[in-house]
Design a protein around this motif. Structure first.
Motif, PDB file in Angstrom:
ATOM      1  N   THR A   6       3.674   3.748  -0.736  1.00 22.47           N
ATOM      2  CA  THR A   6       4.591   4.422   0.180  1.00 22.47           C
ATOM      3  C   THR A   6       4.624   3.683   1.517  1.00 22.47           C
ATOM      4  OG1 THR A   6       2.860   5.831   1.112  1.00 22.47           O
ATOM      5  CG2 THR A   6       4.010   6.665  -0.862  1.00 22.47           C
ATOM      6  N   GLU A  52      -2.495   3.959  -4.884  1.00 24.81           N
ATOM      7  CA  GLU A  52      -1.532   3.307  -3.993  1.00 24.81           C
ATOM      8  C   GLU A  52      -2.241   2.457  -2.941  1.00 24.81           C
ATOM      9  OE1 GLU A  52      -2.601   7.283  -2.283  1.00 24.81           O
ATOM     10  OE2 GLU A  52      -2.185   6.537  -4.267  1.00 24.81           O
ATOM     11  N   ALA A  79      11.405  -0.239  -2.032  1.00 24.89           N
ATOM     12  CA  ALA A  79      10.392   0.630  -2.634  1.00 24.89           C
ATOM     13  C   ALA A  79       9.435  -0.253  -3.395  1.00 24.89           C
ATOM     14  CB  ALA A  79      11.038   1.643  -3.551  1.00 24.89           C
TER      15      ALA A  79
END
Length: 80
Positions: A6, A52, A79
């Motif tokens: 993210t 992540e 992204a």
């Protein structure tokens, strides 16, 4: 296991490596530090809880385009 990076994660990891971004809170900063220092077996264990962050640290450490890619993610341009 979801390892989508993210913008927040990208910013935290970039900051940890002094490449821009913004600093994470103290707990997340310690997690990033642990991932940074971990051998592959322990990094795999950390990926179970923080996929992540592991993906972002691996990108910045081993991908020649890692800083550029994380910067693009941090800025919302792409992204992961």
């Amino acid at each position: 296991m979801d390892s989508t990076i993210t913008p927040e994660v990208a910013n935290h990891v970039l900051s940890h490596y002094g490449r821009g971004g913004y600093q994470a809170g103290s707990l997340i900063e310690q997690i990033i530090k642990a991932i940074d220092m971990a051998d592959p077996a322990n990094r795999d264990k950390l990926a179970l809880g923080f996929p992540e962050y592991v993906a972002a640290v691996v990108a910045i450490q081993y991908d020649p385009e890692g800083v550029r890619n994380l910067t693009a993610i941090a800025q919302g341009e792409v992204a992961a």
